[in-house]
Write a protein that holds these residues in place. Structure first.
Motif, mmCIF file in Angstrom:
data_model
loop_
_atom_site.group_PDB
_atom_site.id
_atom_site.type_symbol
_atom_site.label_atom_id
_atom_site.label_comp_id
_atom_site.label_asym_id
_atom_site.label_seq_id
_atom_site.Cartn_x
_atom_site.Cartn_y
_atom_site.Cartn_z
ATOM 1 N N ALA A 287 -11.084 28.909 -54.775
ATOM 2 C CA ALA A 287 -9.755 28.331 -54.577
ATOM 3 C C ALA A 287 -9.742 26.856 -54.955
ATOM 4 C CB ALA A 287 -9.317 28.505 -53.122
ATOM 5 N N GLN A 288 -10.744 26.116 -54.526
ATOM 6 C CA GLN A 288 -10.775 24.687 -54.817
ATOM 7 C C GLN A 288 -11.006 24.416 -56.301
ATOM 8 O OE1 GLN A 288 -13.643 23.555 -51.722
ATOM 9 N NE2 GLN A 288 -11.995 22.388 -50.741
ATOM 10 N N GLU A 289 -11.899 25.172 -56.926
ATOM 11 C CA GLU A 289 -12.126 25.007 -58.367
ATOM 12 C C GLU A 289 -10.866 25.386 -59.145
ATOM 13 O OE1 GLU A 289 -15.593 27.209 -59.603
ATOM 14 O OE2 GLU A 289 -16.925 25.972 -58.376
ATOM 15 N N GLY A 290 -10.235 26.481 -58.755
ATOM 16 C CA GLY A 290 -9.007 26.915 -59.414
ATOM 17 C C GLY A 290 -7.882 25.915 -59.238
ATOM 18 N N PHE A 291 -7.795 25.323 -58.065
ATOM 19 C CA PHE A 291 -6.777 24.300 -57.834
ATOM 20 C C PHE A 291 -7.047 23.084 -58.716
ATOM 21 C CE2 PHE A 291 -5.301 20.441 -55.801
ATOM 22 C CZ PHE A 291 -3.951 20.708 -55.711
ATOM 23 N N ALA A 292 -8.302 22.668 -58.782
ATOM 24 C CA ALA A 292 -8.675 21.487 -59.564
ATOM 25 C C ALA A 292 -8.345 21.653 -61.045
ATOM 26 C CB ALA A 292 -10.161 21.178 -59.386
ATOM 27 N N THR A 293 -8.420 22.871 -61.561
ATOM 28 C CA THR A 293 -8.131 23.113 -62.976
ATOM 29 C C THR A 293 -6.667 23.497 -63.213
ATOM 30 O OG1 THR A 293 -8.805 25.425 -62.800
ATOM 31 C CG2 THR A 293 -10.499 23.835 -63.489
ATOM 32 N N GLY A 294 -5.879 23.584 -62.156
ATOM 33 C CA GLY A 294 -4.474 23.943 -62.295
ATOM 34 C C GLY A 294 -4.220 25.428 -62.369
ATOM 35 N N ASP A 295 -5.250 26.234 -62.113
ATOM 36 C CA ASP A 295 -5.115 27.685 -62.185
ATOM 37 C C ASP A 295 -4.617 28.305 -60.885
ATOM 38 O OD1 ASP A 295 -6.045 27.735 -64.814
ATOM 39 O OD2 ASP A 295 -8.134 27.962 -64.186
ATOM 40 N N ILE A 296 -4.747 27.603 -59.774
ATOM 41 C CA ILE A 296 -4.321 28.113 -58.470
ATOM 42 C C ILE A 296 -3.401 27.077 -57.831
ATOM 43 C CG2 ILE A 296 -5.121 28.701 -56.136
ATOM 44 C CD1 ILE A 296 -7.600 29.963 -57.433
ATOM 45 N N THR A 297 -2.235 27.535 -57.349
ATOM 46 C CA THR A 297 -1.253 26.621 -56.762
ATOM 47 C C THR A 297 -1.084 26.801 -55.261
ATOM 48 O OG1 THR A 297 0.537 28.162 -57.257
ATOM 49 C CG2 THR A 297 0.060 26.459 -58.909
ATOM 50 N N GLY A 298 -1.815 27.730 -54.693
ATOM 51 C CA GLY A 298 -1.707 27.956 -53.259
ATOM 52 C C GLY A 298 -2.382 29.246 -52.858
ATOM 53 N N ILE A 299 -2.169 29.611 -51.598
ATOM 54 C CA ILE A 299 -2.791 30.811 -51.050
ATOM 55 C C ILE A 299 -1.878 31.386 -49.973
ATOM 56 C CG2 ILE A 299 -4.102 29.551 -49.280
ATOM 57 C CD1 ILE A 299 -6.423 31.565 -49.844
ATOM 58 N N THR A 300 -1.910 32.705 -49.860
ATOM 59 C CA THR A 300 -1.296 33.380 -48.718
ATOM 60 C C THR A 300 -2.423 34.048 -47.952
ATOM 61 O OG1 THR A 300 0.792 33.794 -49.863
ATOM 62 C CG2 THR A 300 0.323 35.164 -47.949
ATOM 63 N N ILE A 301 -2.435 33.826 -46.650
ATOM 64 C CA ILE A 301 -3.432 34.439 -45.767
ATOM 65 C C ILE A 301 -2.690 35.407 -44.856
ATOM 66 C CG2 ILE A 301 -5.132 34.030 -43.946
ATOM 67 C CD1 ILE A 301 -5.615 31.269 -45.250
ATOM 68 N N PHE A 302 -3.143 36.653 -44.858
ATOM 69 C CA PHE A 302 -2.508 37.708 -44.074
ATOM 70 C C PHE A 302 -3.339 38.027 -42.836
ATOM 71 C CE2 PHE A 302 -1.450 38.486 -48.516
ATOM 72 C CZ PHE A 302 -0.068 38.620 -48.464
ATOM 73 N N GLY A 303 -2.656 38.295 -41.744
ATOM 74 C CA GLY A 303 -3.272 38.862 -40.557
ATOM 75 C C GLY A 303 -2.947 40.348 -40.553
ATOM 76 N N LEU B 31 -6.248 40.280 -35.388
ATOM 77 C CA LEU B 31 -5.952 40.661 -36.766
ATOM 78 C C LEU B 31 -7.117 40.348 -37.698
ATOM 79 C CD1 LEU B 31 -2.281 39.339 -36.912
ATOM 80 C CD2 LEU B 31 -3.075 41.664 -36.408
ATOM 81 N N ARG B 32 -7.290 41.215 -38.686
ATOM 82 C CA ARG B 32 -8.286 41.003 -39.739
ATOM 83 C C ARG B 32 -7.640 40.108 -40.791
ATOM 84 N NH1 ARG B 32 -8.619 43.639 -44.447
ATOM 85 N NH2 ARG B 32 -7.262 45.320 -43.746
ATOM 86 N N ILE B 33 -8.398 39.180 -41.337
ATOM 87 C CA ILE B 33 -7.878 38.209 -42.292
ATOM 88 C C ILE B 33 -8.083 38.699 -43.722
ATOM 89 C CG2 ILE B 33 -8.068 35.812 -43.117
ATOM 90 C CD1 ILE B 33 -6.919 36.145 -40.250
ATOM 91 N N ASP B 34 -7.030 38.599 -44.516
ATOM 92 C CA ASP B 34 -7.081 38.886 -45.943
ATOM 93 C C ASP B 34 -6.314 37.766 -46.642
ATOM 94 O OD1 ASP B 34 -7.716 40.203 -48.279
ATOM 95 O OD2 ASP B 34 -6.267 41.824 -48.017
ATOM 96 N N TYR B 35 -6.391 37.700 -47.955
ATOM 97 C CA TYR B 35 -5.764 36.581 -48.668
ATOM 98 C C TYR B 35 -5.443 36.982 -50.102
ATOM 99 C CZ TYR B 35 -10.235 36.349 -50.926
ATOM 100 O OH TYR B 35 -11.346 36.691 -51.653
ATOM 101 N N ILE B 36 -4.530 36.242 -50.708
ATOM 102 C CA ILE B 36 -4.302 36.294 -52.150
ATOM 103 C C ILE B 36 -4.078 34.862 -52.620
ATOM 104 C CG2 ILE B 36 -3.389 38.646 -52.298
ATOM 105 C CD1 ILE B 36 -0.568 37.413 -52.482
ATOM 106 N N TYR B 37 -4.562 34.578 -53.815
ATOM 107 C CA TYR B 37 -4.335 33.274 -54.433
ATOM 108 C C TYR B 37 -2.984 33.293 -55.149
ATOM 109 C CZ TYR B 37 -9.443 32.784 -53.996
ATOM 110 O OH TYR B 37 -10.731 32.731 -53.540
ATOM 111 N N HIS B 38 -2.364 32.133 -55.271
ATOM 112 C CA HIS B 38 -1.137 31.997 -56.049
ATOM 113 C C HIS B 38 -1.487 31.352 -57.382
ATOM 114 C CE1 HIS B 38 1.862 32.731 -52.789
ATOM 115 N NE2 HIS B 38 0.744 32.587 -52.099
ATOM 116 N N PHE B 39 -0.998 31.953 -58.453
ATOM 117 C CA PHE B 39 -1.237 31.442 -59.802
ATOM 118 C C PHE B 39 0.083 30.969 -60.389
ATOM 119 C CE2 PHE B 39 -4.504 34.557 -58.930
ATOM 120 C CZ PHE B 39 -5.646 33.887 -59.304
ATOM 121 N N PRO B 40 0.063 29.897 -61.179
ATOM 122 C CA PRO B 40 1.302 29.475 -61.845
ATOM 123 C C PRO B 40 1.782 30.570 -62.803
ATOM 124 C CG PRO B 40 -0.473 27.875 -62.239
ATOM 125 C CD PRO B 40 -1.063 29.048 -61.512
ATOM 126 N N ALA B 41 3.054 30.578 -63.087
ATOM 127 C CA ALA B 41 3.614 31.579 -63.996
ATOM 128 C C ALA B 41 2.840 31.579 -65.306
ATOM 129 C CB ALA B 41 5.088 31.282 -64.258
#
Length: 173
Positions: free
Chosen positions: A39-55, A113-123
């Protein structure tokens, strides 16, 4: 005798502050170090703009979800933050933000709750998933007859380009 000066604030580029906030949030939810690193590497390169964490409940449905979304930086200016005394970057930006994150973590733990996640990518950037060894997948859905209801949304005053929201399941029929 000369006065003792305790300088606590550190000047850091806003992009580093945001990457650290992303890592701090994920660590609070107990996500593994390799997931945080991606996530941090992807954010640094502009490939990831956020995250959703699910319970996720025992039946595999989303009961709670939090989102951390970053707006695009017009310029990577410097920020003065105080992370002395073990303060996280989240807490250094805003106590309201820190309390919101603590509430979300405690709520999901309390509900078991069990934790899951998805990364957000720019369009148009989802093709970069392979660069990080990621496989496309859908977000976890709410149970039939349920939908998310937003409990709160926080934008830290020190960086209004960060939006943190928490939603929980509510019956719709």
């Amino acid at each position: 005798m000369a006065p003792v000066v305790n300088l606590k604030a550190t000047v850091i580029p806003r992009s580093i502050v945001r990457a650290t906030v992303l890592g701090d949030l994920m660590a609070n939810f107990g996500l593994p170090p390799d997931v945080i690193r991606i996530a941090q590497e992807g954010f640094a390169t502009g490939d990831i703009t956020g995250i959703t964490i699910f319970g996720i409940d025992f039946a595999g449905h989303s009961q709670d979800e939090v989102q951390l979304i970053f707006s695009e930086l017009a310029r990577d200016d410097q920020m003065s933050v105080d992370v002395s005394g073990g303060r996280s970057m989240i807490e250094a930006l805003s106590l309201k933000f820190a309390h919101a994150v603590a509430y979300s973590v405690a709520t999901m733990k309390r509900k078991g709750l069990r934790i899951d996640y998805i990364y957000h990518f720019p369009a148009g950037r989802t093709h970069t998933m392979s660069r990080y060894g990621l496989i496309p997948r859908s977000p976890t859905l709410y149970a039939p007859g349920y939908a998310p209801r937003q409990l709160f949304s926080v934008q830290p005053g020190r960086d209004p380009g960060i939006t943190y929201t928490h939603a929980t399941a509510r019956r719709i029929r």
